[in-house]
Motif scaffolding. Sequence first.
Motif, PDB file in Angstrom:
ATOM      1  N   VAL A 113      39.083  49.481  35.439  1.00  0.00           N
ATOM      2  CA  VAL A 113      40.138  48.716  35.968  1.00  0.00           C
ATOM      3  C   VAL A 113      41.470  49.585  35.509  1.00  0.00           C
ATOM      4  CG1 VAL A 113      39.067  46.495  36.261  1.00  0.00           C
ATOM      5  CG2 VAL A 113      40.242  47.175  34.221  1.00  0.00           C
ATOM      6  N   PHE A 114      42.470  49.258  36.301  1.00  0.00           N
ATOM      7  CA  PHE A 114      43.751  50.008  36.011  1.00  0.00           C
ATOM      8  C   PHE A 114      43.544  51.665  35.497  1.00  0.00           C
ATOM      9  CE2 PHE A 114      44.269  45.511  35.425  1.00  0.00           C
ATOM     10  CZ  PHE A 114      45.321  45.045  36.197  1.00  0.00           C
ATOM     11  N   GLY A 115      42.845  52.110  36.408  1.00  0.00           N
ATOM     12  CA  GLY A 115      42.906  53.672  36.209  1.00  0.00           C
ATOM     13  C   GLY A 115      41.869  54.075  34.714  1.00  0.00           C
ATOM     14  N   GLU A 116      41.142  53.204  34.168  1.00  0.00           N
ATOM     15  CA  GLU A 116      40.236  53.711  33.080  1.00  0.00           C
ATOM     16  C   GLU A 116      39.144  52.850  32.869  1.00  0.00           C
ATOM     17  OE1 GLU A 116      42.060  54.126  29.236  1.00  0.00           O
ATOM     18  OE2 GLU A 116      44.193  54.052  30.038  1.00  0.00           O
ATOM     19  N   PRO A 117      37.984  53.533  32.400  1.00  0.00           N
ATOM     20  CA  PRO A 117      36.758  52.731  32.103  1.00  0.00           C
ATOM     21  C   PRO A 117      37.083  51.729  31.069  1.00  0.00           C
ATOM     22  CG  PRO A 117      36.646  54.847  31.158  1.00  0.00           C
ATOM     23  CD  PRO A 117      37.911  54.791  31.867  1.00  0.00           C
ATOM     24  N   THR A 118      36.380  50.238  31.009  1.00  0.00           N
ATOM     25  CA  THR A 118      36.981  49.557  30.226  1.00  0.00           C
ATOM     26  C   THR A 118      35.775  48.565  29.982  1.00  0.00           C
ATOM     27  OG1 THR A 118      39.079  49.339  31.280  1.00  0.00           O
ATOM     28  CG2 THR A 118      38.354  47.084  29.969  1.00  0.00           C
TER      29      THR A 118
ATOM     30  N   LEU B  43      38.401  56.835  41.114  1.00  0.00           N
ATOM     31  CA  LEU B  43      39.629  56.328  40.548  1.00  0.00           C
ATOM     32  C   LEU B  43      40.027  55.024  40.445  1.00  0.00           C
ATOM     33  CD1 LEU B  43      41.224  59.184  42.870  1.00  0.00           C
ATOM     34  CD2 LEU B  43      40.655  59.226  40.252  1.00  0.00           C
ATOM     35  N   VAL B  44      40.005  54.123  41.522  1.00  0.00           N
ATOM     36  CA  VAL B  44      40.181  52.565  41.508  1.00  0.00           C
ATOM     37  C   VAL B  44      39.414  51.863  40.710  1.00  0.00           C
ATOM     38  CG1 VAL B  44      41.707  52.989  43.489  1.00  0.00           C
ATOM     39  CG2 VAL B  44      39.371  52.051  43.612  1.00  0.00           C
TER      40      VAL B  44
ATOM     41  N   LEU C  60      40.691  46.803  42.567  1.00  0.00           N
ATOM     42  CA  LEU C  60      40.922  45.838  43.635  1.00  0.00           C
ATOM     43  C   LEU C  60      40.330  44.679  43.738  1.00  0.00           C
ATOM     44  CD1 LEU C  60      40.991  48.599  46.302  1.00  0.00           C
ATOM     45  CD2 LEU C  60      42.929  47.774  45.262  1.00  0.00           C
ATOM     46  N   GLN C  61      38.990  44.678  43.219  1.00  0.00           N
ATOM     47  CA  GLN C  61      38.177  43.363  43.183  1.00  0.00           C
ATOM     48  C   GLN C  61      38.930  42.589  42.259  1.00  0.00           C
ATOM     49  OE1 GLN C  61      36.981  46.514  43.408  1.00  0.00           O
ATOM     50  NE2 GLN C  61      34.769  46.432  43.703  1.00  0.00           N
ATOM     51  N   LEU C  62      39.345  42.962  40.875  1.00  0.00           N
ATOM     52  CA  LEU C  62      39.903  42.344  39.783  1.00  0.00           C
ATOM     53  C   LEU C  62      41.221  41.695  40.299  1.00  0.00           C
ATOM     54  CD1 LEU C  62      39.875  41.345  36.828  1.00  0.00           C
ATOM     55  CD2 LEU C  62      41.287  43.383  36.499  1.00  0.00           C
ATOM     56  N   ILE C  63      41.879  42.229  40.803  1.00  0.00           N
ATOM     57  CA  ILE C  63      43.235  41.646  41.521  1.00  0.00           C
ATOM     58  C   ILE C  63      43.059  40.772  42.462  1.00  0.00           C
ATOM     59  CG2 ILE C  63      45.414  42.356  42.862  1.00  0.00           C
ATOM     60  CD1 ILE C  63      45.297  45.000  41.349  1.00  0.00           C
ATOM     61  N   ALA C  64      42.162  41.005  43.549  1.00  0.00           N
ATOM     62  CA  ALA C  64      41.837  40.172  44.632  1.00  0.00           C
ATOM     63  C   ALA C  64      41.478  38.666  44.040  1.00  0.00           C
ATOM     64  CB  ALA C  64      40.568  40.501  45.452  1.00  0.00           C
ATOM     65  N   ALA C  65      40.426  38.638  43.070  1.00  0.00           N
ATOM     66  CA  ALA C  65      40.016  37.453  42.268  1.00  0.00           C
ATOM     67  C   ALA C  65      41.118  36.786  41.494  1.00  0.00           C
ATOM     68  CB  ALA C  65      38.867  37.754  41.134  1.00  0.00           C
ATOM     69  N   TYR C  66      42.023  37.430  40.908  1.00  0.00           N
ATOM     70  CA  TYR C  66      43.119  36.680  40.357  1.00  0.00           C
ATOM     71  C   TYR C  66      44.428  36.237  41.225  1.00  0.00           C
ATOM     72  CZ  TYR C  66      41.526  37.212  35.433  1.00  0.00           C
ATOM     73  OH  TYR C  66      40.737  36.933  34.441  1.00  0.00           O
ATOM     74  N   LYS C  67      44.351  36.923  42.269  1.00  0.00           N
ATOM     75  CA  LYS C  67      45.350  36.212  43.285  1.00  0.00           C
ATOM     76  C   LYS C  67      45.038  34.709  44.098  1.00  0.00           C
ATOM     77  CE  LYS C  67      47.784  40.284  44.821  1.00  0.00           C
ATOM     78  NZ  LYS C  67      48.272  41.368  45.740  1.00  0.00           N
ATOM     79  N   THR C  68      43.783  34.289  43.735  1.00  0.00           N
ATOM     80  CA  THR C  68      43.215  33.120  44.177  1.00  0.00           C
ATOM     81  C   THR C  68      43.094  32.158  43.120  1.00  0.00           C
ATOM     82  OG1 THR C  68      40.835  33.531  43.211  1.00  0.00           O
ATOM     83  CG2 THR C  68      41.460  34.419  45.496  1.00  0.00           C
TER      84      THR C  68
ATOM     85  N   THR D  15      51.612  46.565  38.284  1.00  0.00           N
ATOM     86  CA  THR D  15      51.717  47.360  39.800  1.00  0.00           C
ATOM     87  C   THR D  15      51.328  48.616  39.086  1.00  0.00           C
ATOM     88  OG1 THR D  15      53.944  47.585  39.303  1.00  0.00           O
ATOM     89  CG2 THR D  15      53.483  45.716  40.710  1.00  0.00           C
ATOM     90  N   VAL D  16      51.129  49.409  40.363  1.00  0.00           N
ATOM     91  CA  VAL D  16      51.042  50.953  40.006  1.00  0.00           C
ATOM     92  C   VAL D  16      52.406  51.643  39.418  1.00  0.00           C
ATOM     93  CG1 VAL D  16      50.554  53.156  41.284  1.00  0.00           C
ATOM     94  CG2 VAL D  16      49.171  51.177  41.832  1.00  0.00           C
ATOM     95  N   PRO D  17      52.307  52.163  38.291  1.00  0.00           N
ATOM     96  CA  PRO D  17      53.538  52.620  37.513  1.00  0.00           C
ATOM     97  C   PRO D  17      54.027  53.887  38.116  1.00  0.00           C
ATOM     98  CG  PRO D  17      51.665  53.233  36.207  1.00  0.00           C
ATOM     99  CD  PRO D  17      51.062  52.230  37.364  1.00  0.00           C
ATOM    100  N   LEU D  18      54.193  53.891  39.395  1.00  0.00           N
ATOM    101  CA  LEU D  18      54.801  55.238  40.191  1.00  0.00           C
ATOM    102  C   LEU D  18      55.753  54.854  41.245  1.00  0.00           C
ATOM    103  CD1 LEU D  18      51.420  56.982  41.058  1.00  0.00           C
ATOM    104  CD2 LEU D  18      53.072  57.634  38.954  1.00  0.00           C
ATOM    105  N   PRO D  19      57.054  54.788  40.841  1.00  0.00           N
ATOM    106  CA  PRO D  19      58.109  54.304  41.749  1.00  0.00           C
ATOM    107  C   PRO D  19      57.905  54.840  43.407  1.00  0.00           C
ATOM    108  CG  PRO D  19      59.239  55.070  39.735  1.00  0.00           C
ATOM    109  CD  PRO D  19      57.666  55.664  39.658  1.00  0.00           C
TER     110      PRO D  19
END
Length: 473
Positions: free
Chosen positions: A76-81, A41-42, A46-54, A208-212
Amino acid sequence: MAFLLHYLFITAIISAVSFLLHRSSRHRRLRLPPGNLGLPLVGETLQLIAAYKTENPEPFIDERVRRYGSIFTTHVFGEPTVFSAEPETNRFILQNEGKLFECSYPGSISNLLGKHSLLLMKGSLHKKMHSLTMSFANSSIIKDHLLVDIDRLIRLNLDSWTDRVFLMEEAKKITFELTVKQLMSYDPGEWSESLRKEYLLVIEGFFTVPLPLFSTTYRRAIKARTKVAEALSLIVRERRKEYERGAKKNDMLAALLAGDDKFSDEQIVDFLVALLVAGYETTSTIMTLAVKFLTETPLALAQLKEEHEGIRAKKSESEALQWSDYKSMPFTQCVVNETLRVANIISGVFRRAMTDINIKGYTIPKGWRVFASFRAVHLDHNQFKDARTFNPWRWQSNSGISCPGHVFTPFGGGPRLCPGYELARVELSVFLHHLVTRFSWEPAEEDKLVFFPTTRTQKRYPINVRRRNRSFS
């Protein structure tokens, strides 16, 4: 009845499993780019976001390029890319927009921009609207109509500066006011500032996750987007009435109202929302980072000051810049290029494969998402010497270095080339002119770059400023 429901449930499960096994078997038969799909699923989100927050997100791609090559598979973001860190492949992706690939972005971005935004348009409608947008931001329009407002509004903002300013905040005000003026002919005021604050919340929700229910950031963004749409709808309705009475203005909104397509208010609002984001967020960040990089490179800042003091010395203090002045800023354009290359405000673009696509000996399956990474190419030492060092002199004509167009792509390329690329360069050049000729400055405190959800400095780049006198002492 219970038996029938049980039977249907079991049948649905078997069908779903069979479909997944068939798809998995099909993918095994294809020669997919190597890589790792990560956790269920994920994936590797999480690794991508963690890297880009640095301050240094490069290892995310660097490690995978070393392991798998410049084209690799992730999730990433819910899909094979499929990620591309190769200029030739990026060019192939960009040039085949609408033929082999189509625009595709995470659901959070799509929902917040609106289904009628330029970013999400496809086919002939996108081509037409892209052309219309470019017609309001080409060199001739900037020269004859926009430059005077750019110069005036930048001066107006700098007039309000005190001893300490948050440069990123001030740059955002400048670019938002300029964009509102160019799109709807509105001068800055309480209305535009209130709208800008809502835009900040919208942009925070992009990745962000598009779920309110699961994301307060996305929930705030959706509410802010509703407020933005309501404010713009009022403007559109008022202007439509004015247009029907024969009143005309020379701006983007007027062109949308006068078009043969008879766009609805909702379509126009979505279109304006996306253009405001494009003209506001990216250019303001480039302004801030140009100043940051120059401050950290004193020799470049000194040469830039010399160029602009030469221009200003021929003018009175209140005299506005002319197009000929802009065209006589060669080193400034080197600074602009290098800032765009190092900062990578647009790090890349998402596309979706419309059919099975063979490239570099691999197959990208139909329906898979691809990401053409401009950042990976711009910071590749094989493409640029000391690629991760800010060096504006590399762009001088006498440097002996040539850069193919598909290697340097800060504004994308192909049919979706950013229509405001020349306007962004002019706004940054005029801003730097007035900044270096009117102020000296130093960082108020240490500030670092981060790249998620958008490229920015952690503390909005606070600087202490001092006004310079007319003799440029």
